[in-house]
Design a protein around this motif. Structure first.
Motif, PDB file in Angstrom:
ATOM      1  N   PRO A  94     -69.102  84.072 -19.848  1.00 15.38           N
ATOM      2  CA  PRO A  94     -68.034  83.067 -19.937  1.00 15.38           C
ATOM      3  C   PRO A  94     -66.664  83.565 -19.483  1.00 15.38           C
ATOM      4  CG  PRO A  94     -69.399  83.022 -21.908  1.00 15.38           C
ATOM      5  CD  PRO A  94     -69.767  84.268 -21.149  1.00 15.38           C
ATOM      6  N   TYR A  97     -70.462  79.989 -26.104  1.00 13.33           N
ATOM      7  CA  TYR A  97     -71.211  79.319 -25.035  1.00 13.33           C
ATOM      8  C   TYR A  97     -72.185  78.337 -25.658  1.00 13.33           C
ATOM      9  CZ  TYR A  97     -73.501  78.691 -20.522  1.00 13.33           C
ATOM     10  OH  TYR A  97     -73.988  78.143 -19.369  1.00 13.33           O
ATOM     11  N   ARG A 127     -69.681  74.649 -20.449  1.00 18.18           N
ATOM     12  CA  ARG A 127     -70.255  75.088 -21.718  1.00 18.18           C
ATOM     13  C   ARG A 127     -69.554  76.327 -22.275  1.00 18.18           C
ATOM     14  NH1 ARG A 127     -76.473  75.451 -20.150  1.00 18.18           N
ATOM     15  NH2 ARG A 127     -75.490  76.284 -18.243  1.00 18.18           N
ATOM     16  N   SER A 128     -68.702  76.956 -21.471  1.00 23.25           N
ATOM     17  CA  SER A 128     -67.976  78.144 -21.901  1.00 23.25           C
ATOM     18  C   SER A 128     -66.691  77.744 -22.611  1.00 23.25           C
ATOM     19  CB  SER A 128     -67.622  79.024 -20.702  1.00 23.25           C
ATOM     20  OG  SER A 128     -68.775  79.474 -20.033  1.00 23.25           O
ATOM     21  N   LYS A 174     -74.232  76.957 -30.520  1.00 25.14           N
ATOM     22  CA  LYS A 174     -73.375  77.848 -29.742  1.00 25.14           C
ATOM     23  C   LYS A 174     -73.682  79.309 -30.036  1.00 25.14           C
ATOM     24  CE  LYS A 174     -69.253  74.912 -29.239  1.00 25.14           C
ATOM     25  NZ  LYS A 174     -67.799  74.805 -29.537  1.00 25.14           N
ATOM     26  N   GLY A 212     -68.328  81.642 -15.069  1.00 26.84           N
ATOM     27  CA  GLY A 212     -68.356  81.213 -16.454  1.00 26.84           C
ATOM     28  C   GLY A 212     -67.180  80.338 -16.820  1.00 26.84           C
TER      29      GLY A 212
END
Length: 230
Positions: A202, A164, A212-213, A150, A207
């Motif tokens: 994000p 992220y 994935r945020s 991350k 985002g």
């Protein structure tokens, strides 16, 4: 010598550290190549040292594999203070505009430290080791990668701005240090890839819709550590 040197151009002093382990691994030199002092920690040093300022009475900060960030006097090598983390320090420190030190540790925590007293101001926890040296932007936002794959952005008060997920493969460490570009952050990973994330992506509508945020604070297990009897 894994540690890059730090140079005080006002006083003509050079500082670096080595992988010697016991009290002889932090050096102060003049630019003629004459050693001014030798001191150290109780563990290998891989991190680059950082200077508090260009004053001869300033400090040089060095983190080591014994888990401590230490402040030494630039002029004498005298130990000013030592701050202990819970695992070894691989990353180099950074500094906010007010002088606050930012030090990651392989215990998974990012520490903000008072440069005068060596005491913690705040801590931000992640789930995996942090070997990525942090980068700080003009608004004092802090960026680093960790062993979860991350990329993190932390506010100057220690709260999460965003994270992220860049790597989902097994080789997912983001051990490299982020580089801050004109439009976003660049960082390389153990997967062999180089990633680009636009600043605050994000936090945008796109985002926020990206799985994935993450923006909801420290993403830690609610039950903490466990002792399991077998």
């Amino acid at each position: 010598v894994w540690s890059l040197p730090s140079l005080n151009i006002q006083t003509g002093r050079l500082f670096f550290a080595t992988t010697n382990q016991i009290l002889q691994n932090v050096y102060g030199y003049d630019l003629a190549g004459k050693r001014q002092w030798l001191t150290g920690s109780f563990g290998t040093v891989a991190a680059t040292s950082m200077l508090s300022n260009t004053s001869a009475k300033g400090a040089v900060y060095v983190g080591g594999f014994d888990g401590y960030l230490r402040a030494f006097a630039q002029d004498s090598g005298k130990l000013l203070w030592a701050f202990g983390t819970k695992d070894h320090i691989y990353a180099s420190p950074a500094q906010l505009s007010d002088g606050t030190l930012i030090q990651p540790s392989t215990d998974g925590t990012l520490y903000a430290i008072n440069p005068q007293t060596g005491k913690a101001i705040w801590e931000f926890d992640t789930l995996e080791p942090i070997r990525s040296s942090p980068a700080v932007d003009g608004d004092d936002n802090i960026y680093f990668g960790n062993g979860e794959g991350k990329l993190y952005s932390i506010n100057p008060d220690g709260s999460l701005r965003w994270s992220y997920q860049l790597i989902t493969d097994v080789r997912n460490d983001l051990n490299s240090s982020p580089a801050l570009g004109t439009h976003g952050i660049y960082i390389a990973g153990e997967s062999g890839e180089v990633f680009f994330v636009p600043y605050d992506y994000p936090l945008t509508a796109a985002g926020k819709a990206d799985a994935r945020s993450y923006t909801a604070g420290e993403n830690m297990p609610p039950d903490g550590a466990n002792l399991i009897v077998t």
